[in-house]
Design a protein around this motif. Structure first.
Motif, short mmCIF file in Angstrom:
data_model
loop_
_atom_site.label_atom_id
_atom_site.label_comp_id
_atom_site.label_asym_id
_atom_site.label_seq_id
_atom_site.Cartn_x
_atom_site.Cartn_y
_atom_site.Cartn_z
N ASN A 83 49.26 46.11 40.74
CA ASN A 83 49.72 45.74 41.76
C ASN A 83 50.44 46.39 43.08
O ASN A 83 51.31 47.73 43.22
CB ASN A 83 51.41 45.38 41.72
CG ASN A 83 52.36 45.41 42.15
OD1 ASN A 83 52.20 44.37 42.77
ND2 ASN A 83 53.65 45.35 41.75
N PHE A 85 50.21 47.35 47.56
CA PHE A 85 49.32 46.83 48.82
C PHE A 85 47.88 47.13 49.30
O PHE A 85 47.56 47.66 48.46
CB PHE A 85 50.17 47.14 49.94
CG PHE A 85 49.91 46.70 51.66
CD1 PHE A 85 49.73 46.27 51.94
CD2 PHE A 85 49.64 47.81 52.71
CE1 PHE A 85 49.35 45.42 52.99
CE2 PHE A 85 48.63 47.37 54.00
CZ PHE A 85 49.17 46.39 54.35
N GLN A 288 62.69 43.23 44.97
CA GLN A 288 61.74 42.05 44.31
C GLN A 288 62.68 41.18 42.69
O GLN A 288 62.39 42.58 41.90
CB GLN A 288 60.41 42.33 43.73
CG GLN A 288 59.05 41.52 43.89
CD GLN A 288 58.03 42.52 43.90
OE1 GLN A 288 58.09 42.92 43.71
NE2 GLN A 288 56.88 41.26 43.92
N LYS A 309 60.84 36.62 51.17
CA LYS A 309 59.35 36.37 50.86
C LYS A 309 58.62 36.80 49.20
O LYS A 309 58.92 36.95 48.53
CB LYS A 309 58.75 37.98 52.00
CG LYS A 309 59.08 37.74 53.31
CD LYS A 309 58.69 38.33 54.31
CE LYS A 309 59.26 38.47 55.25
NZ LYS A 309 58.52 38.88 56.41
N HIS A 311 55.81 39.07 47.42
CA HIS A 311 54.56 40.12 47.48
C HIS A 311 53.44 40.73 46.51
O HIS A 311 54.03 40.35 45.29
CB HIS A 311 55.03 41.45 47.99
CG HIS A 311 56.01 41.79 49.41
ND1 HIS A 311 57.43 40.78 49.76
CD2 HIS A 311 55.74 42.60 49.90
CE1 HIS A 311 57.99 41.87 50.55
NE2 HIS A 311 56.58 42.25 50.88
N TYR A 312 53.03 39.72 46.38
CA TYR A 312 51.94 39.28 47.08
C TYR A 312 51.38 37.61 46.35
O TYR A 312 50.97 38.04 45.28
CB TYR A 312 51.15 39.82 48.14
CG TYR A 312 51.02 41.06 48.65
CD1 TYR A 312 51.58 40.90 50.04
CD2 TYR A 312 50.68 42.31 48.28
CE1 TYR A 312 52.18 41.64 51.49
CE2 TYR A 312 51.59 43.31 48.12
CZ TYR A 312 52.01 43.24 50.31
OH TYR A 312 52.89 44.05 50.98
N PRO A 313 51.21 36.59 47.38
CA PRO A 313 50.53 35.57 46.60
C PRO A 313 49.23 35.53 45.81
O PRO A 313 48.98 34.81 44.92
CB PRO A 313 50.54 34.07 47.38
CG PRO A 313 51.29 34.49 48.84
CD PRO A 313 51.23 36.09 48.35
N GLN A 319 42.04 39.52 45.13
CA GLN A 319 40.87 38.93 46.67
C GLN A 319 40.05 38.49 46.84
O GLN A 319 38.82 39.34 46.02
CB GLN A 319 41.79 40.14 47.61
CG GLN A 319 43.40 39.77 47.31
CD GLN A 319 44.40 38.80 48.72
OE1 GLN A 319 42.81 38.20 49.38
NE2 GLN A 319 45.12 38.86 48.61
N SER A 339 52.49 37.70 41.14
CA SER A 339 52.30 37.11 42.40
C SER A 339 53.19 35.45 42.26
O SER A 339 53.29 34.63 43.06
CB SER A 339 50.86 36.73 42.47
OG SER A 339 49.97 38.56 42.42
N THR A 344 60.50 38.24 47.04
CA THR A 344 61.43 39.64 47.24
C THR A 344 62.82 38.85 48.75
O THR A 344 62.06 37.86 49.62
CB THR A 344 60.16 40.38 48.36
OG1 THR A 344 59.56 40.76 47.20
CG2 THR A 344 61.20 41.70 48.47
#
Ligand code: PLP
Length: 368
Positions: A83, A85, A288, A309, A311-313, A319, A339, A344
Motif C-alpha cells: 500500500n 504510492f 483515509q 478521493k 488512494h488508490y483504485p 498495475q 482499493s 479519503t
C-alpha cells in the motif's frame, strides 16, 4: 457547500512574503547549492533530530539516491509495503532492484509479521512507508532489518513531523526520504525532496550523487546524477517551515474532530478507522477510512460538493507496470481491500468546522 480536497489556493492567497524572499535570491543569482539550500537543510535536519539533511530533486530521487548510496545493487530485492504510492516501487526499479511487496496491517502500513516470509537470499533492503502520515511500526521493522542485516530506508514522504515515541520518522534507519511535492506536509512550489541521515559518510555520498559526483569544481569522484534541490525551492521551503508546526497541529485537530463526528455507534458497522498507536504522532497527511458501499458513498459525496478521493483504485501489485513481477489478485488481500473499500476525505488546515460538520452530515445521510 463546496469542500475542496486541496488547500493550495487558500495557502497562497497572499504569496508576497515568499515572493519577496525570491526577489532577494534572484538579485544574488545564488541559484544552485547556495546559502538558501544550506539553511533549508540545516533547519530540516534539526527539525527531524538528524545529523544531516540533503536536498534533492524530488521525493522519488530521495528514495532512489538513498538506495544507491546505501549500496543496493542491480539484481537485489527490496521489500516494501503493497500500500504505497508508485514512487516507492519506481525508485527501487530505477536502482536496478526488484520490488517485493508485503501486505499491510490494521494501521495501513507494512505488516511486520509478514516481512520475514518475503526475505530471500537476494533481499538487501527494506523500505517501510509511513502511509498517510501515520508512522509504521518501526520498532518491529527495525528489529527485523537488524536481524537479517538489511539496509533500512524509510519512505517518510507523507509523514514529516510524524514521531514514534518522540523520535522523528525518517531517523530509524540509515536514511529517511521526504517529498516536498505541493500536496505533502511541507512543500515547495514544484518538486523537491530531502534525505535525512545520521551517517556523515552516507551524507557525503549523497552530496556527490546529487551533483554529478563532483568534489568541488574540478574533481569527479564518481559518475552520477543531477538531482539538486533548487535554491529557489529552498527559499520557498524556508518560508513555509515557519508555519509547519501550526499546520500540523491544525490538521491533527481536524482529524480528531472527524473521529468525534464519525465515531458514533450508529456508524460502527459502516465506517472503520485505521489502527493508531498512542505513542505515535500521526500527522494525518491523508484522512483515509474503510467504508461500506464505497463507490456509492463516493458518488454521494461528489454529488454534494465534497471532493473525496480514493488512494488508490488499482493496487500497485496489480498495475500493468508490475505485471513482470508476477503478482495475482488475492496476493495482498488487505491492500486490495483498501482499493475497493477505502475513501479519503478532505482534511487539511483550512477545513472549517462548518465544512467538516457538513461532510459528516452527508455521510450520516448516506447511511442512515
Ligand atoms: C509523494 C510520495 C513519494 C514521491 O515523492 P515525489 O516528490 O512526488 O517524487 C514517494 N513515496 C510516497 C509514499 C509518496 O507519497
Amino acid at each position: 457547500m463546496q469542500v475542496p480536497f486541496s488547500f493550495l489556493a487558500e495557502q497562497f492567497r497572499d504569496p508576497s512574503p515568499v515572493l519577496e524572499s525570491i526577489r532577494e535570491l534572484v538579485k544574488k543569482g545564488d541559484f544552485t547549492l547556495g546559502k538558501a539550500l544550506e539553511r533549508f537543510e540545516a533547519t530540516f535536519a534539526s527539525y527531524c533530530g538528524a545529523s544531516h539533511a540533503v536536498g534533492v530533486g524530488s521525493g522519488t530521487d530521495a528514495l532512489f539516491l538513498s538506495l544507491v548510496a546505501a549500496g543496493v545493487r542491480p539484481g537485489d530485492e527490496v521489500i516494501t509495503s503493497a500500500n504505497t504510492f508508485v514512487a516507492t516501487a519506481g525508485a527501487i526499479v530505477q536502482a536496478g532492484a526488484r520490488p517485493v511487496f508485503v501486505d499491510v496491517d490494521d494501521d495501513l502500513n507494512i505488516d511486520p509479521s509478514s516481512i520475514e516470509n518475503a526475505i530471500t537470499q537476494r533481499t538487501t533492503a527494506l523500505i517501510p512507508v509511513h502511509w498517510a502520515g501515520r508512522p509504521a511500526d518501526l520498532a518491529k521493522v527495525a528489529l527485523i532489518a537488524r536481524k537479517h542485516g538489511l539496509i533500512l530506508i524509510e519512505d517518510a514522504c507523507q509523514a514529516l513531523g510524524g514521531k514514534i515515541e518522540g523520535q522523528s520518522v525518517g531517523t530509524f534507519g540509515i536514511a529517511g526520504a521526504f517529498s516536498l511535492h505541493p500536496i505533502k506536509p511541507l512543500h515547495v512550489w514544484g518538486d523537491g525532496g530531502v534525505i535525512v541521515t545520521q551517517s556523515s559518510e552516507l551524507a557525503q555520498k549523497l552530496r556527490l550523487l546529487r551533483n554529478h559526483g563532483l568534489d568541488g569544481r574540478d574533481v569527479v569522484r564518481c559518475f552520477a546524477y543531477n538531482s539538486r534541490m533548487d535554491s529557489l525551492q529552498a527559499v520557498v521551503g524556508n518560508c513555509l517551515f515557519e508555519s509547519l508546526e501550526t499546520t500540523i497541529h491544525r490538521r491533527i485537530d481536524r482529524a480528531l474532530r472527524y473521529y468525534e463526528a464519525l465515531g458514533r455507534d450508529a456508524l460502527a458497522d459502516k465506517v472503520q478507522f485505521p489502527a493508531e498507536r498512542k505513542t505515535d504522532r500521526n500527522v494525518f497527511h491523508l484522512f483515509q477510512l474503510r467504508v461500506k458501499n464505497r463507490d456509492l458513498l463516493l458518488r454521494h459525496l461528489h454529488e454534494n460538493g465534497i471532493e473525496a478521493k480514493v488512494h488508490y483504485p488499482i493496487p500497485l501489485h496489480l498495475q500493468p507496470a508490475a505485471s513482470y513481477l508476477g503478482y495475482r489478485k488475492g496476493d495482498f488481500p488487505r491492500a486490495e481491500e483498501l482499493s475497493e473499500g477505502s475513501i479519503t476525505l478532505p482534511c487539511h488546515q483550512y477545513l472549517s468546522d462548518e465544512q467538516l460538520e457538513y461532510v459528516a452530515e452527508q455521510i450520516f445521510r448516506f447511511y442512515l
